[in-house]
Design an enzyme around this catalytic site. Structure first.
Site, PDB file in Angstrom:
ATOM      1  N   ALA A 239      84.108  81.452  78.935  1.00 38.54           N
ATOM      2  CA  ALA A 239      84.074  80.200  79.780  1.00 38.54           C
ATOM      3  C   ALA A 239      85.103  79.241  78.889  1.00 38.54           C
ATOM      4  O   ALA A 239      85.591  79.446  77.906  1.00 38.54           O
ATOM      5  CB  ALA A 239      82.948  79.372  79.829  1.00 38.54           C
ATOM      6  N   HIS A 240      85.511  77.998  79.559  1.00 35.23           N
ATOM      7  CA  HIS A 240      86.395  77.015  78.832  1.00 35.23           C
ATOM      8  C   HIS A 240      85.945  76.759  77.357  1.00 35.23           C
ATOM      9  O   HIS A 240      84.625  76.552  77.074  1.00 35.23           O
ATOM     10  CB  HIS A 240      86.779  76.001  79.685  1.00 35.23           C
TER      11      HIS A 240
END
Lengths: 343, 343, 343
Positions: A239-240
């Site tokens: 994920a980011h």
């Protein structure tokens, strides 16, 4: 190929037990090997096969002590799996793709290095940089201003969004997506959501390998970072704003939530989930299907969902199996307790 | 950009504590921010950083009460994460792709709106409809008779099968597959299977965002439906005939089996599995890695596999950790019970 | 379509209860059906709908005994789901793609059969063989020396690496990757890894169907094998050197680690994980989200992580829910035991 066992042993720094002149023409696994093949034994699960293999030779660890007579010839080395890998490397064909194929689209502002392969239907955006010796297979998409280093292989149907940075000697397998938007939405009044723009990027350092159909999201701000030497299997969700430390290895279907930092030299099993905003130390090992919800110190071994230290989990897990027994013993105790009371 | 804090505060409807004239030239996260940057504080985990950040200003929630002196300037707002998102939106570059690139294939029967972008190697099938302002990136495949609304972004390497309907303001990230066959096979006599044809479609309503490498299968009959405002992360599996209600948010690697209906405004964690043919209410929250096998009423909070209400799961989960202790206490009780009997 | 119920009944070998002359013009599910539609009832969960459906007829199992009056007409058959599937097959449109579209790249050494469809932007490598009647959709990549049989459908954006073998009547959905490197790395001295070359391939036998965004890795040596009639859902991870036996069915998000062998006619749920180097017997059933770490004998039914036989798991799982109660009863017993001692 056709080599004597002596030649092979020299190449992998081994010591022969048996006939140094036997001829080897192929590599095969220990169960399926035939005369003329060389095989290897590393996982103890396969030890029984060394007594019946038809291989002309088997590479084994130095400390291998047969419990029965072994008919095949042996090469003893420090690490049989690694020696086998070196041998395989020596004989495995190199990818010989080169040049630019028809129907490739390369923006005139892109800078393409020497000895680069760009397959048909590859799309190289504005201001992209591609280093020497790099190979971009058909149908891969390299977004605007993304930079790719030297000697890197991007296989077919890979999507790399804009402004990402990919290092040297990186391998990215088919279907993987680098730099799609992180999953960030702020609740509006009412029930709908406002998208949080994802204006950061992804940085992938040298010697990283990423399997098929994985996904590394771009950061909201700054960068999602995959450090040097990391190996990711298929279907990995990064994920980011995640950071994964050097030489960490992660098995298939594992997902890492936003802003979590993983240390170096970790080994993470398959189908593991990690919560967001946590910190995993160095040299951590995590069993398959675990769920990590808190920070983890260096050198920890964890398993379970929610994850426990391995020793505790194993005990609780065995007792879980026997819950019925526990329950019966409590009923028995309650009866006795009643009896005692009534005495 | 270069703005005074006052200008920014006005834009996000905030109240300044500190120097309204300080100059802001960039946005950064609170840990990495430098002089001239504005940052935000929303997740309490990051509160310690507000006392040492180098940001020139930080956006905070109205109810933020510092426990130590804060050196940076503050903008107080109702919802710091949302205000930050609005600010980011204001400064983030828009995608300026436009027109039809070389080597795009567009069937002569397709209807293409105004101001559409169709990248190289995009494939637009027979009778496809594409609304005004929509962007189809390179390597995306739009099957026959599929209709796509206005202002929708389909990133690279997306596959949308035939006869699907995609709304307005939808975003679909790379590698996602819409409308592949549902997984339906009827056992033959003997052991083989007869494929059940999947003749339905997929409907995706307005303002939906779907991450990278997700998969929404077409219905056997009628439609698999993703309602307005739904946000799906990466690797989401949506089986045939599923329906997901408005503004429901689902995190990565979650799978929903055939014919299950999920209500609106739900929040589903990552790696969750849902059985087929069940009904999840509105406003339901499901923890990561849960397994849902039965209907769930509105407003429930669930976790575990099989899932329990959160309160029960947490208790059982703590006791699971201590099963060894329980076991020892039973052994002790049995000893005592024996002693008592022998008294 | 427009048929009498008699015509339909004859086609699926059924027996009518009701009006054989009623006219049927469409197929619909039992909840949504209208006058003129035929539907089916197989899953008992939907039985209540047969008493209120507006369908003109419903296909039911021979042993269906209504508990209330049924107003619709019935066709009784041995297996309602299969009869429905046969009917759906009869009316569902066939894929009529044919010929070679513009911007397809076919290497001059490739051998292409009769009546083949090769879509725009498909890439057919050196020495590839494609059998009669096979369809390769746009953006699919067929690596050098790969052989594909007859009447096989490869949908858009599929990547098949070099030297793989795909059988006849196979279906592979979009985004799936066949033949990427297995995940094998030997630790170097220090912390980095040496890649183990993956020089084997993937063999997919006849009548296999593979969903969207799945991944079948090539073998290190020899082959990863998917046997005849296997059905894989979306996001299935099949690691190097795995073998999956005939007619085994696996649901979405399941991962199988390296060198594991699965028998024939197994049914594996979604999000299941299997360790490497284990052997699963024939006719094994595995519940969703299970983790299999040891060999499994034929005909076993397993669930849980780590997996237990279904009966044991269910009991332990119920007791897990009641751990709090157990705990309270132990405390009570301890009190009593203390009391008794003090007596």
């Amino acid at each position: 190929m056709k080599y004597t066992l002596q030649q092979i042993s020299n190449y992998i720094n081994g010591e022969i037990e048996g006939d140094a002149q036997v001829e080897i023409s192929n590599i095969a696994n220990i169960k399926e090997a035939k005369t003329g093949d060389i095989s290897f034994l590393s996982n103890p699960k396969y030890t029984p096969f060394i007594y019946k293999t038809k291989a002309s030779a088997v590479i084994v660890n130095k400390d291998f002590k047969p419990e029965k007579p072994v008919k095949t010839n042996l090469i003893k080395v420090d690490d049989a799996y690694k020696a086998f890998s070196i041998l395989l490397e020596a004989i495995s064909p190199k990818i010989e793709k080169n040049g630019i194929e028809e129907f490739a689209v390369i923006h005139p502002t892109a800078k393409i290095g020497k000895d680069v392969y760009i397959g048909s239907f590859a799309y190289i955006g504005e201001n992209v940089v591609i280093g020497d010796g790099t190979k971009i297979f058909p149908h891969s998409y390299i977004g605007d201003a993304t930079e790719i280093g030297k000697e890197t292989n991007i296989f077919s149907n890979v999507s790399i969004y804009h402004q990402c940075i990919i290092g040297n000697h990186v391998t990215i397998h088919s279907g993987t997506v680098i730099g799609a938007d992180g999953f960030g939405f702020a609740p509006n009044n009412g029930d709908s959501f406002q998208k949080v723009p994802q204006v950061g990027n992804v940085i992938i350092e040298d010697y990283v390998e990423i399997g098929a159909n994985s996904s590394i999201d771009r950061a909201t701000l700054s960068s999602t970072i995959i450090r040097r030497g990391v190996k990711l299997d298929n279907f990995i969700q990064v994920a980011h704003n995640v950071e994964i430390g050097e030489n960490t290895v992660i098995a298939a279907h594992t997902g890492i939530s936003g802003s979590t930092k993983i240390g170096s030299n970790c080994m993470i099993g398959g189908q593991v989930g990690m919560a967001g905003h946590i910190k995993i130390g160095n040299n951590v090992r995590v069993g398959a299907q675990s769920g990590i919800i808190n920070d983890v110190p260096d050198n920890e071994i964890l398993i379970g969902s929610p994850a426990l230290p391995y020793r505790n989990f194993k005990k609780s897990s065995i007792l879980f199996k026997n819950l019925e027994d526990l329950y019966k013993r409590i009923i028995e105790l309650e009866k006795n307790s009643q009896t005692n009371k009534n005495d």
